[in-house]
Motif scaffolding. Structure first.
Motif, mmCIF file in Angstrom:
data_model
loop_
_atom_site.group_PDB
_atom_site.id
_atom_site.type_symbol
_atom_site.label_atom_id
_atom_site.label_comp_id
_atom_site.label_asym_id
_atom_site.label_seq_id
_atom_site.Cartn_x
_atom_site.Cartn_y
_atom_site.Cartn_z
ATOM 1 N N LEU A 139 -39.268 -29.625 4.177
ATOM 2 C CA LEU A 139 -39.450 -31.260 4.397
ATOM 3 C C LEU A 139 -40.982 -31.468 3.791
ATOM 4 O O LEU A 139 -41.833 -30.569 4.117
ATOM 5 C CB LEU A 139 -39.643 -31.713 5.721
ATOM 6 N N ILE A 140 -41.255 -32.487 3.168
ATOM 7 C CA ILE A 140 -42.478 -32.956 2.597
ATOM 8 C C ILE A 140 -43.092 -33.822 3.486
ATOM 9 O O ILE A 140 -42.601 -35.216 3.643
ATOM 10 C CB ILE A 140 -42.438 -33.429 1.213
ATOM 11 N N GLY A 141 -44.444 -33.493 3.755
ATOM 12 C CA GLY A 141 -45.139 -34.530 4.717
ATOM 13 C C GLY A 141 -45.594 -33.641 5.887
ATOM 14 O O GLY A 141 -45.972 -32.526 5.984
ATOM 15 N N ASP A 142 -46.126 -34.608 6.901
ATOM 16 C CA ASP A 142 -46.736 -33.706 8.001
ATOM 17 C C ASP A 142 -45.811 -33.296 8.825
ATOM 18 O O ASP A 142 -45.806 -33.803 10.153
ATOM 19 C CB ASP A 142 -47.823 -34.934 8.846
ATOM 20 N N TYR A 143 -44.955 -32.335 8.581
ATOM 21 C CA TYR A 143 -44.073 -31.743 9.458
ATOM 22 C C TYR A 143 -44.504 -30.359 9.727
ATOM 23 O O TYR A 143 -45.006 -29.680 9.035
ATOM 24 C CB TYR A 143 -42.763 -31.868 9.144
ATOM 25 N N LYS A 144 -44.049 -30.028 11.018
ATOM 26 C CA LYS A 144 -44.380 -28.479 11.489
ATOM 27 C C LYS A 144 -43.763 -27.433 10.372
ATOM 28 O O LYS A 144 -42.597 -27.694 9.866
ATOM 29 C CB LYS A 144 -43.560 -28.306 12.880
ATOM 30 N N ASN A 145 -44.459 -26.449 10.384
ATOM 31 C CA ASN A 145 -43.864 -25.488 9.497
ATOM 32 C C ASN A 145 -44.128 -24.114 10.110
ATOM 33 O O ASN A 145 -45.206 -24.012 10.881
ATOM 34 C CB ASN A 145 -44.735 -25.215 8.105
ATOM 35 N N THR A 201 -42.881 -33.150 14.904
ATOM 36 C CA THR A 201 -41.863 -32.227 15.150
ATOM 37 C C THR A 201 -40.230 -32.717 14.570
ATOM 38 O O THR A 201 -39.541 -31.588 14.497
ATOM 39 C CB THR A 201 -41.646 -31.665 16.416
ATOM 40 N N HIS A 202 -40.074 -33.635 14.332
ATOM 41 C CA HIS A 202 -38.686 -34.271 13.929
ATOM 42 C C HIS A 202 -38.963 -35.163 12.819
ATOM 43 O O HIS A 202 -39.979 -35.957 12.738
ATOM 44 C CB HIS A 202 -37.987 -34.894 15.197
ATOM 45 N N ALA A 230 -38.113 -38.637 5.546
ATOM 46 C CA ALA A 230 -38.736 -37.648 4.745
ATOM 47 C C ALA A 230 -38.286 -37.212 3.529
ATOM 48 O O ALA A 230 -36.948 -37.111 3.318
ATOM 49 C CB ALA A 230 -39.144 -36.554 5.803
ATOM 50 N N GLU A 231 -39.113 -36.975 2.677
ATOM 51 C CA GLU A 231 -38.723 -36.337 1.221
ATOM 52 C C GLU A 231 -38.486 -34.771 1.694
ATOM 53 O O GLU A 231 -38.872 -34.101 2.492
ATOM 54 C CB GLU A 231 -39.885 -36.337 0.200
ATOM 55 N N PRO A 238 -48.558 -27.427 7.005
ATOM 56 C CA PRO A 238 -47.527 -28.722 6.702
ATOM 57 C C PRO A 238 -47.688 -28.727 5.288
ATOM 58 O O PRO A 238 -48.754 -28.545 4.533
ATOM 59 C CB PRO A 238 -48.299 -29.792 7.301
ATOM 60 N N LEU A 239 -46.381 -28.854 4.595
ATOM 61 C CA LEU A 239 -46.440 -29.035 3.121
ATOM 62 C C LEU A 239 -46.456 -30.699 2.939
ATOM 63 O O LEU A 239 -45.296 -31.275 2.973
ATOM 64 C CB LEU A 239 -45.047 -28.433 2.503
ATOM 65 N N THR A 240 -47.628 -30.909 2.845
ATOM 66 C CA THR A 240 -47.787 -32.475 2.884
ATOM 67 C C THR A 240 -47.498 -33.488 1.405
ATOM 68 O O THR A 240 -47.500 -34.550 1.490
ATOM 69 C CB THR A 240 -49.290 -33.016 3.026
#
Length: 377
Positions: free
Chosen positions: A11-17, A33-34, A40-41, A155-157
């Motif tokens: 997931l690209i964005g402010d998501y948990k890694n 978290t979701h 999301a990209e 996070p992979l922003t």
């Protein structure tokens, strides 16, 4: 030799890694978290690991994880690195998983690789890992595991962050990685016909030919000089696949003499078996001598041969029906009748490691082009 695979979509964005990373006390990175559909990209990393050079190449796709995307990634690697690192290369060996975009059942994977072989002039050999053994693919623990450890807890922003993180991946053994963004479109649902598969310049290996095969270069000039369509080429192959050709020891696992003796030993039992079936249908004994009436679709010799090939597991019922000019149902019934007779005679037919999907595969396996008798005059 390269090892290839598609890594888990990210997931690209402010998501948990997953993972942990050191941060100043009381200053954690806030993440989501979701995600929800369309919110999301997603990025699709496809990796190529050069085992000899200990280098990695990762293409980040933004569309779909298809066979076209997989081969496009290999093409990018070859054009940018491979042909310069190995200027004298004439062959390329690829190890890949058994499923996914580069799976052995994926027809698009083979057709795309055939195009790549034609473009580069390379003989491309592919060895698929058997089901359940994908984690033994070198790329998993020599490249992907390092990438996962490098971006753990971060996070992979953006795609840029993802590219930079992958490119910064290294190891104690000197691993270097190059990453590129592939924003091309790779639509799904593209179908490849049987004729296209039959026309591929593919040579299936004797050991599990469905998992191990080589695609040879085939330039447009080669097909232009043949003067035949894929349908005509298929018909030409079938012409040379006669019952005697199908009795080849490489297919039956026994000599022609042994096969002939097997047919002779089973023929009396098959005659009795057929007479019993006919009597059951009539409901009474035969009133006229044998001879008149509809002929059987398969001779006794063909029934035994078809059953042997079926038990050898070299082809599907549909392909056997095509080879014997009948239906898959007829082949199935013949095998059902002959198998008990083989068991009664204590005859065991071992399975072969070769697998064929088309008549052309069998012709190439037996190298029928070499034994053709050219017409005179």
């Amino acid at each position: 030799m390269i090892s290839v695979d598609s890594k888990k979509k990210e997931l690209i964005g402010d998501y948990k890694n997953a993972g942990h990373e050191w941060r100043p006390a009381g200053q954690p990175v806030k993440v989501k978290t979701h995600d929800f559909p369309g919110q999301a990209e997603k990025a699709i990393p496809y990796g190529i690991y050069d085992m000899a050079a200990n280098t990695g190449w990762v293409s980040i796709g933004t569309d779909h994880d298809t066979a076209a995307f997989a081969v496009a990634s290999i093409r990018r690697w070859w054009q940018a690195r491979g042909r310069y690192d190995y200027p004298r290369a004439r062959r390329l060996m690829i190890t890949a998983d058994g499923g996914g975009s580069n799976g052995y059942r994926t027809r698009g994977w083979k057709t795309q690789l055939a195009d790549l072989a034609a473009e580069t002039g390379l003989d491309i050999t592919v060895c698929h890992l058997p089901p359940g053994t994908s984690k033994w693919n070198k790329i998993e623990h020599r490249l992907f595991s390092r990438i996962t450890m490098n971006w753990r807890g971060r996070p992979l922003t953006s795609h840029e962050v993802m590219l930079q993180t992958i490119a910064a991946t290294t190891s104690r053994t000197g691993l270097t990685v190059h990453a590129e963004l592939d924003s091309g479109e790779y639509p799904t649902g593209i179908r490849v016909s049987d004729n296209e598969i039959a026309a591929l310049p593919i040579n299936r290996h004797r050991f599990h030919g469905d998992w191990n095969y080589t695609l040879h270069p085939q330039h447009p000039a080669d097909t232009a000089t043949t003067g035949s369509t894929p349908d005509e080429a298929m018909a030409d192959r079938l012409t040379y696949l006669t019952p005697r050709t199908l009795q080849h020891p490489e297919l039956t696992g026994m000599t022609r003499l042994q096969l002939s003796q097997l047919i002779d030993s089973l023929t009396p039992a098959m005659e009795v078996q057929r007479e019993q079936v006919l009597r059951t249908r009539r409901g009474h004994e035969r009133l006229v001598a044998p001879g008149p009436g509809a002929k059987a679709k398969l001779t006794y010799a063909d029934r035994v041969l078809a059953t042997v090939l079926h038990l050898r597991k070299i082809a599907t019922m549909d392909l056997l029906g095509q080879l014997f000019d009948t239906t898959a149902m007829t082949i199935s019934r013949a095998a059902k009748d002959v198998r008990p007779l083989l068991d009664a005679h204590g005859i065991h037919i071992p399975a072969s490691t070769a697998r064929f999907r088309t008549p052309a595969d069998i012709a190439r396996f037996l190298d029928l082009d070499r034994i053709k008798i050219k017409p005179t005059g």
